[in-house]
Write a protein that holds these residues in place. Structure first.
Motif, PDB file in Angstrom:
ATOM      1  N   ILE A   5     -29.902  -0.104 -12.410  1.00  0.00           N
ATOM      2  CA  ILE A   5     -29.119  -1.333 -12.531  1.00  0.00           C
ATOM      3  C   ILE A   5     -29.865  -2.556 -12.000  1.00  0.00           C
ATOM      4  CG2 ILE A   5     -26.991  -2.494 -11.823  1.00  0.00           C
ATOM      5  CD1 ILE A   5     -25.717   0.347 -11.916  1.00  0.00           C
ATOM      6  N   LYS A   6     -30.519  -2.434 -10.863  1.00  0.00           N
ATOM      7  CA  LYS A   6     -31.226  -3.585 -10.298  1.00  0.00           C
ATOM      8  C   LYS A   6     -32.332  -4.053 -11.246  1.00  0.00           C
ATOM      9  CE  LYS A   6     -33.396  -5.263  -6.103  1.00  0.00           C
ATOM     10  NZ  LYS A   6     -33.760  -4.939  -4.712  1.00  0.00           N
ATOM     11  N   THR A   7     -33.066  -3.114 -11.814  1.00  0.00           N
ATOM     12  CA  THR A   7     -34.142  -3.446 -12.752  1.00  0.00           C
ATOM     13  C   THR A   7     -33.596  -4.131 -13.997  1.00  0.00           C
ATOM     14  OG1 THR A   7     -35.393  -1.538 -11.966  1.00  0.00           O
ATOM     15  CG2 THR A   7     -36.057  -2.471 -14.087  1.00  0.00           C
ATOM     16  N   LEU A   8     -32.520  -3.575 -14.552  1.00  0.00           N
ATOM     17  CA  LEU A   8     -31.916  -4.165 -15.747  1.00  0.00           C
ATOM     18  C   LEU A   8     -31.310  -5.527 -15.438  1.00  0.00           C
ATOM     19  CD1 LEU A   8     -30.290  -0.995 -17.300  1.00  0.00           C
ATOM     20  CD2 LEU A   8     -32.042  -2.420 -18.361  1.00  0.00           C
ATOM     21  N   ARG A   9     -30.682  -5.638 -14.288  1.00  0.00           N
ATOM     22  CA  ARG A   9     -30.076  -6.917 -13.902  1.00  0.00           C
ATOM     23  C   ARG A   9     -31.149  -7.997 -13.835  1.00  0.00           C
ATOM     24  NH1 ARG A   9     -29.605  -9.283  -9.240  1.00  0.00           N
ATOM     25  NH2 ARG A   9     -30.044  -7.454  -7.951  1.00  0.00           N
ATOM     26  N   ALA A  10     -32.293  -7.670 -13.264  1.00  0.00           N
ATOM     27  CA  ALA A  10     -33.398  -8.632 -13.180  1.00  0.00           C
ATOM     28  C   ALA A  10     -33.922  -8.977 -14.572  1.00  0.00           C
ATOM     29  CB  ALA A  10     -34.523  -8.061 -12.318  1.00  0.00           C
ATOM     30  N   ALA A  11     -34.036  -7.973 -15.442  1.00  0.00           N
ATOM     31  CA  ALA A  11     -34.523  -8.206 -16.800  1.00  0.00           C
ATOM     32  C   ALA A  11     -33.580  -9.124 -17.583  1.00  0.00           C
ATOM     33  CB  ALA A  11     -34.695  -6.884 -17.539  1.00  0.00           C
ATOM     34  N   PHE A  12     -32.287  -9.019 -17.306  1.00  0.00           N
ATOM     35  CA  PHE A  12     -31.291  -9.855 -17.973  1.00  0.00           C
ATOM     36  C   PHE A  12     -31.055 -11.161 -17.219  1.00  0.00           C
ATOM     37  CE2 PHE A  12     -30.621  -6.073 -20.311  1.00  0.00           C
ATOM     38  CZ  PHE A  12     -29.823  -6.349 -21.410  1.00  0.00           C
ATOM     39  N   GLN A  13     -31.810 -11.377 -16.148  1.00  0.00           N
ATOM     40  CA  GLN A  13     -31.723 -12.577 -15.321  1.00  0.00           C
ATOM     41  C   GLN A  13     -30.298 -12.835 -14.824  1.00  0.00           C
ATOM     42  OE1 GLN A  13     -33.577 -15.630 -17.724  1.00  0.00           O
ATOM     43  NE2 GLN A  13     -35.625 -14.950 -17.120  1.00  0.00           N
ATOM     44  N   LEU A  14     -29.696 -11.784 -14.277  1.00  0.00           N
ATOM     45  CA  LEU A  14     -28.357 -11.880 -13.721  1.00  0.00           C
ATOM     46  C   LEU A  14     -28.423 -11.715 -12.207  1.00  0.00           C
ATOM     47  CD1 LEU A  14     -26.446  -9.504 -16.168  1.00  0.00           C
ATOM     48  CD2 LEU A  14     -26.267 -11.983 -16.097  1.00  0.00           C
ATOM     49  N   THR A  15     -27.651 -12.493 -11.492  1.00  0.00           N
ATOM     50  CA  THR A  15     -27.504 -12.268 -10.061  1.00  0.00           C
ATOM     51  C   THR A  15     -26.480 -11.160  -9.867  1.00  0.00           C
ATOM     52  OG1 THR A  15     -25.665 -13.823  -9.805  1.00  0.00           O
ATOM     53  CG2 THR A  15     -27.922 -14.723  -9.575  1.00  0.00           C
ATOM     54  N   SER A  26     -16.498  -6.714  -7.148  1.00  0.00           N
ATOM     55  CA  SER A  26     -17.064  -7.665  -6.193  1.00  0.00           C
ATOM     56  C   SER A  26     -18.588  -7.574  -6.179  1.00  0.00           C
ATOM     57  CB  SER A  26     -16.527  -7.385  -4.783  1.00  0.00           C
ATOM     58  OG  SER A  26     -17.052  -6.164  -4.302  1.00  0.00           O
ATOM     59  N   ARG A  27     -19.224  -8.619  -5.664  1.00  0.00           N
ATOM     60  CA  ARG A  27     -20.678  -8.597  -5.517  1.00  0.00           C
ATOM     61  C   ARG A  27     -21.093  -7.469  -4.583  1.00  0.00           C
ATOM     62  NH1 ARG A  27     -24.216  -9.066  -2.048  1.00  0.00           N
ATOM     63  NH2 ARG A  27     -22.751  -9.744  -0.481  1.00  0.00           N
ATOM     64  N   GLN A  28     -20.284  -7.213  -3.564  1.00  0.00           N
ATOM     65  CA  GLN A  28     -20.582  -6.146  -2.622  1.00  0.00           C
ATOM     66  C   GLN A  28     -20.581  -4.785  -3.311  1.00  0.00           C
ATOM     67  OE1 GLN A  28     -18.428  -8.642  -2.135  1.00  0.00           O
ATOM     68  NE2 GLN A  28     -18.913  -9.605  -0.177  1.00  0.00           N
ATOM     69  N   THR A  29     -19.701  -4.611  -4.292  1.00  0.00           N
ATOM     70  CA  THR A  29     -19.668  -3.360  -5.042  1.00  0.00           C
ATOM     71  C   THR A  29     -20.934  -3.195  -5.859  1.00  0.00           C
ATOM     72  OG1 THR A  29     -17.249  -3.362  -5.126  1.00  0.00           O
ATOM     73  CG2 THR A  29     -18.396  -2.044  -6.794  1.00  0.00           C
ATOM     74  N   VAL A  30     -21.387  -4.263  -6.505  1.00  0.00           N
ATOM     75  CA  VAL A  30     -22.639  -4.207  -7.264  1.00  0.00           C
ATOM     76  C   VAL A  30     -23.789  -3.828  -6.336  1.00  0.00           C
ATOM     77  CG1 VAL A  30     -24.342  -5.562  -8.558  1.00  0.00           C
ATOM     78  CG2 VAL A  30     -21.901  -5.803  -9.078  1.00  0.00           C
ATOM     79  N   ASN A  31     -23.835  -4.448  -5.169  1.00  0.00           N
ATOM     80  CA  ASN A  31     -24.879  -4.148  -4.196  1.00  0.00           C
ATOM     81  C   ASN A  31     -24.846  -2.666  -3.797  1.00  0.00           C
ATOM     82  OD1 ASN A  31     -25.701  -3.972  -1.096  1.00  0.00           O
ATOM     83  ND2 ASN A  31     -26.843  -5.646  -2.046  1.00  0.00           N
ATOM     84  N   ALA A  32     -23.665  -2.145  -3.519  1.00  0.00           N
ATOM     85  CA  ALA A  32     -23.526  -0.747  -3.109  1.00  0.00           C
ATOM     86  C   ALA A  32     -23.929   0.207  -4.237  1.00  0.00           C
ATOM     87  CB  ALA A  32     -22.095  -0.472  -2.660  1.00  0.00           C
ATOM     88  N   ILE A  33     -23.575  -0.130  -5.475  1.00  0.00           N
ATOM     89  CA  ILE A  33     -23.965   0.704  -6.618  1.00  0.00           C
ATOM     90  C   ILE A  33     -25.481   0.704  -6.751  1.00  0.00           C
ATOM     91  CG2 ILE A  33     -23.875   0.953  -9.131  1.00  0.00           C
ATOM     92  CD1 ILE A  33     -21.004  -0.254  -8.971  1.00  0.00           C
ATOM     93  N   GLU A  34     -26.092  -0.468  -6.692  1.00  0.00           N
ATOM     94  CA  GLU A  34     -27.550  -0.571  -6.820  1.00  0.00           C
ATOM     95  C   GLU A  34     -28.271   0.241  -5.755  1.00  0.00           C
ATOM     96  OE1 GLU A  34     -28.131  -4.974  -8.860  1.00  0.00           O
ATOM     97  OE2 GLU A  34     -28.798  -4.680  -6.801  1.00  0.00           O
ATOM     98  N   LYS A  35     -27.746   0.251  -4.548  1.00  0.00           N
ATOM     99  CA  LYS A  35     -28.385   0.976  -3.449  1.00  0.00           C
ATOM    100  C   LYS A  35     -28.049   2.463  -3.442  1.00  0.00           C
ATOM    101  CE  LYS A  35     -28.928  -2.898  -0.341  1.00  0.00           C
ATOM    102  NZ  LYS A  35     -28.692  -3.427   1.004  1.00  0.00           N
ATOM    103  N   GLY A  36     -27.197   2.893  -4.374  1.00  0.00           N
ATOM    104  CA  GLY A  36     -26.831   4.304  -4.441  1.00  0.00           C
ATOM    105  C   GLY A  36     -25.840   4.731  -3.373  1.00  0.00           C
ATOM    106  N   LYS A  37     -25.179   3.762  -2.753  1.00  0.00           N
ATOM    107  CA  LYS A  37     -24.193   4.064  -1.718  1.00  0.00           C
ATOM    108  C   LYS A  37     -22.806   4.264  -2.291  1.00  0.00           C
ATOM    109  CE  LYS A  37     -26.641   1.671   1.955  1.00  0.00           C
ATOM    110  NZ  LYS A  37     -26.562   0.663   3.014  1.00  0.00           N
ATOM    111  N   PHE A  38     -22.639   3.936  -3.558  1.00  0.00           N
ATOM    112  CA  PHE A  38     -21.322   4.013  -4.203  1.00  0.00           C
ATOM    113  C   PHE A  38     -21.522   4.368  -5.666  1.00  0.00           C
ATOM    114  CE2 PHE A  38     -17.889   1.838  -6.569  1.00  0.00           C
ATOM    115  CZ  PHE A  38     -16.790   2.467  -6.005  1.00  0.00           C
ATOM    116  N   ASP A  39     -20.789   5.371  -6.132  1.00  0.00           N
ATOM    117  CA  ASP A  39     -20.809   5.722  -7.549  1.00  0.00           C
ATOM    118  C   ASP A  39     -19.620   5.039  -8.223  1.00  0.00           C
ATOM    119  OD1 ASP A  39     -23.042   7.369  -7.285  1.00  0.00           O
ATOM    120  OD2 ASP A  39     -21.822   9.128  -6.857  1.00  0.00           O
ATOM    121  N   PRO A  40     -19.875   4.275  -9.280  1.00  0.00           N
ATOM    122  CA  PRO A  40     -18.785   3.534  -9.920  1.00  0.00           C
ATOM    123  C   PRO A  40     -17.833   4.465 -10.666  1.00  0.00           C
ATOM    124  CG  PRO A  40     -20.754   3.369 -11.234  1.00  0.00           C
ATOM    125  CD  PRO A  40     -21.149   4.076  -9.966  1.00  0.00           C
TER     126      PRO A  40
END
Length: 66
Positions: A5-15, A26-40
């Motif tokens: 997700i982090k790689t794709l988000r950067a490729a799509f130029q999304l914060t 929430s942004r915090q949820t995106v952060n947790a998913i990217e870090k593998g701390k939370f499965d959506p």
């Protein structure tokens, strides 16, 4: 579970905030998913796949615990 997700988000130029708004979390949820701390949830995973125009399997890499 790892993800791209982090790689794709950067490729799509999304914060994280931009992506969070698109997938209705929430942004915090995106952060947790990217870090593998939370499965959506499945609906959130489908929304992520729709944003990046790919399959769920392309977003998430399952690692067996063998």
């Amino acid at each position: 579970m790892k993800n791209n997700i982090k790689t794709l988000r950067a490729a799509f130029q999304l914060t994280q905030s931009d992506l969070a708004e698109k997938i209705e979390v929430s942004r915090q949820t995106v952060n947790a998913i990217e870090k593998g701390k939370f499965d959506p949830s499945l609906p959130t995973a489908f929304r992520l796949a729709a944003v990046f125009n790919c399959s769920i399997e392309e977003l998430f890499i399952y690692e067996s615990e063998e």
